[in-house]
Design a protein around this motif. Structure first.
Motif, PDB file in Angstrom:
ATOM      1  N   ALA A  21      52.425  40.090  47.628  1.00 44.99           N
ATOM      2  CA  ALA A  21      52.515  39.195  46.468  1.00 44.99           C
ATOM      3  C   ALA A  21      51.281  38.296  46.419  1.00 44.99           C
ATOM      4  O   ALA A  21      50.595  38.106  47.424  1.00 44.99           O
ATOM      5  N   ALA A  22      51.004  37.751  45.265  1.00 41.03           N
ATOM      6  CA  ALA A  22      49.852  36.864  45.112  1.00 41.03           C
ATOM      7  C   ALA A  22      50.067  35.587  45.927  1.00 41.03           C
ATOM      8  O   ALA A  22      51.148  34.991  45.875  1.00 41.03           O
ATOM      9  N   PRO A  23      49.066  35.156  46.684  1.00 44.24           N
ATOM     10  CA  PRO A  23      49.194  33.902  47.431  1.00 44.24           C
ATOM     11  C   PRO A  23      49.064  32.708  46.492  1.00 44.24           C
ATOM     12  O   PRO A  23      48.678  32.847  45.332  1.00 44.24           O
ATOM     13  N   ASP A  24      49.360  31.540  47.014  1.00 45.31           N
ATOM     14  CA  ASP A  24      49.277  30.328  46.195  1.00 45.31           C
ATOM     15  C   ASP A  24      47.835  29.993  45.814  1.00 45.31           C
ATOM     16  O   ASP A  24      47.593  29.404  44.765  1.00 45.31           O
ATOM     17  N   TYR A  25      46.888  30.365  46.679  1.00 45.89           N
ATOM     18  CA  TYR A  25      45.490  30.007  46.445  1.00 45.89           C
ATOM     19  C   TYR A  25      44.650  31.260  46.268  1.00 45.89           C
ATOM     20  O   TYR A  25      44.660  32.155  47.113  1.00 45.89           O
ATOM     21  N   LEU A  26      43.919  31.327  45.154  1.00 43.84           N
ATOM     22  CA  LEU A  26      43.125  32.515  44.852  1.00 43.84           C
ATOM     23  C   LEU A  26      41.657  32.224  44.530  1.00 43.84           C
ATOM     24  O   LEU A  26      40.853  33.155  44.460  1.00 43.84           O
ATOM     25  N   ALA A  27      41.298  30.964  44.324  1.00 42.03           N
ATOM     26  CA  ALA A  27      39.973  30.645  43.782  1.00 42.03           C
ATOM     27  C   ALA A  27      38.839  31.235  44.615  1.00 42.03           C
ATOM     28  O   ALA A  27      37.934  31.876  44.081  1.00 42.03           O
ATOM     29  N   ASP A  28      38.852  31.043  45.935  1.00 40.50           N
ATOM     30  CA  ASP A  28      37.759  31.553  46.768  1.00 40.50           C
ATOM     31  C   ASP A  28      37.727  33.078  46.775  1.00 40.50           C
ATOM     32  O   ASP A  28      36.656  33.684  46.832  1.00 40.50           O
ATOM     33  N   TYR A  29      38.895  33.694  46.736  1.00 37.57           N
ATOM     34  CA  TYR A  29      38.939  35.159  46.721  1.00 37.57           C
ATOM     35  C   TYR A  29      38.293  35.695  45.445  1.00 37.57           C
ATOM     36  O   TYR A  29      37.595  36.714  45.471  1.00 37.57           O
ATOM     37  N   ARG A  30      38.542  35.021  44.325  1.00 34.77           N
ATOM     38  CA  ARG A  30      37.919  35.458  43.070  1.00 34.77           C
ATOM     39  C   ARG A  30      36.402  35.304  43.138  1.00 34.77           C
ATOM     40  O   ARG A  30      35.663  36.154  42.646  1.00 34.77           O
ATOM     41  N   VAL A  31      35.946  34.220  43.719  1.00 33.83           N
ATOM     42  CA  VAL A  31      34.508  33.985  43.833  1.00 33.83           C
ATOM     43  C   VAL A  31      33.874  35.018  44.753  1.00 33.83           C
ATOM     44  O   VAL A  31      32.801  35.559  44.475  1.00 33.83           O
ATOM     45  N   MET A  32      34.531  35.330  45.827  1.00 30.44           N
ATOM     46  CA  MET A  32      33.946  36.205  46.840  1.00 30.44           C
ATOM     47  C   MET A  32      33.992  37.675  46.443  1.00 30.44           C
ATOM     48  O   MET A  32      33.042  38.422  46.698  1.00 30.44           O
ATOM     49  N   PHE A  33      35.082  38.089  45.815  1.00 27.63           N
ATOM     50  CA  PHE A  33      35.274  39.510  45.550  1.00 27.63           C
ATOM     51  C   PHE A  33      35.156  39.840  44.066  1.00 27.63           C
ATOM     52  O   PHE A  33      34.221  40.497  43.643  1.00 27.63           O
ATOM     53  N   SER A  34      36.117  39.407  43.276  1.00 28.64           N
ATOM     54  CA  SER A  34      36.160  39.792  41.870  1.00 28.64           C
ATOM     55  C   SER A  34      37.229  38.952  41.184  1.00 28.64           C
ATOM     56  O   SER A  34      38.192  38.517  41.815  1.00 28.64           O
TER      57      SER A  34
END
Length: 352
Positions: free
Chosen positions: A172-185
């Protein structure tokens, strides 16, 4: 995972807490590790605080030294200290990125229990698939940590950024996604049948451009020299992309009006973007690409309508741009993401 020396590489303390989770569950004291990394323990109580990528890299090394595990204790079998270096040495001997990645995935399959990564190619798209042998999904941080090691090493071997088209995870989606979006897509999808990372298959033919002396320097700075390839979500380029996402493409400003919105002279804005390795046209292309991929992932089939909504003059221009971005057509990409949905025969699904 790319960046420049002008970018301020920072990482959320939420990922610091993720890295320490397994140790804490074992009842180990994390304060000495944080102090060794130069991270104030009190900082971890502030959810919006950030630490430098270098400090996060030092923490990674400290955890690996304390637990003899470079994977933060997230797999039943430890990734013993020195494993990443061994994988890098093996990959360096290969002639091209495809062979290097195959070597890395074979090694990862030996290191981890219940996790068999493999490389698949379908037309112009390639993806790393994780076979998890019926095990329950791992937490998102575990998947992203593995992607970071594999993708970071591949980019370094190629001497260039290899764009990620999308990431799918079983969890499931974690509570925090901002850094993952910046790093990957920006294209992150959760609760999917398989975990996989998608990219342009043309990258597999790139030569390995590094040497043994370069590898020694790379490993001496690892993992910090991978982590600094994070782009700060507060960078100018990232802020412009957020601004563009909130507008319809037909309302995107020209460069002079964009400069006014950010209270800068056009020459200043152009210079600051250049320091980040960016351009206004490049940022617009990135936003269009991410929105197109997100719509195709959600099942969009009317490509003419999508082209119009993204601000293209016609579907042919959209087709050419998408092929340039991903190496495949919109129709081929949609078929890969939704193999369970047959082609309806609509002209807009004929490969465009």
């Amino acid at each position: 995972m790319t960046g420049t020396s002008a970018e301020k590489g920072t990482i959320s303390v939420r990922l610091v807490n993720e890295a320490l989770l397994e140790l804490r569950q074992q009842g180990l004291d994390d304060v000495p590790l944080l102090e060794r990394a130069g991270i104030a323990p009190a900082l971890l109580q502030r959810p919006y605080a950030r630490v430098s990528a270098q400090a996060y890299g030092r923490l990674w090394r400290a955890i690996a030294a304390a637990s003899d595990d470079e994977f933060f204790g997230m797999n039943p079998r430890r990734m013993k200290s020195g494993s990443f270096a061994f994988m890098a040495h093996a990959a360096l001997r290969e002639p091209d990125i495809g062979a290097a990645l195959q070597s890395m995935l074979r090694f990862a399959g030996l290191v981890f229990d219940g996790l068999q990564p493999r490389l698949e190619r379908q037309g112009s798209l390639a993806h790393i698939v994780l076979d998890e042998e019926g095990a329950p999904p791992s937490r998102a941080f575990a998947y992203f940590t593995l992607w970071m090691m594999l993708h970071g090493l591949v980019c370094w071997l190629a001497g260039r950024r290899i764009p990620i088209l999308g990431v799918e995870l079983r969890c499931a989606a974690p509570d925090y996604l901002a850094d993952y979006r910046v790093m990957f897509s920006d294209n992150l999808r959760f609760a999917r049948p398989q975990s996989r990372l998608l990219f342009n298959a043309d990258c597999l033919a790139l030569p390995v451009r590094r040497s043994e002396p370069e590898l020694k320097r790379f490993l001496a700075g690892a993992p910090g020299n991978i982590l600094v390839r994070y782009r700060d979500p507060r960078s100018l380029g990232a802020r412009i992309k957020v601004y563009l996402r909130n507008l319809k493409p037909e309302r995107w400003p020209d460069f002079e009006n964009l400069s006014g919105h950010f209270y800068m002279a056009p020459s200043t804005l152009r210079r600051k973007l250049a320091l980040e390795g960016q351009s206004y046209q490049g940022l617009k292309d990135q936003v269009r690409r991410d929105q197109a991929i997100a719509r195709l992932d959600s099942g969009e089939g009317n490509f003419s309508e999508l082209a119009f909504e993204l601000g293209f003059a016609d579907s042919s221009a959209f087709y050419k741009a998408f092929k340039k971005w991903t190496g495949t057509t919109p129709g081929q990409y949609r078929a890969l993401m939704h193999p369970e949905q047959p082609d309806s025969g609509c002209p807009n699904r004929s490969g465009r």
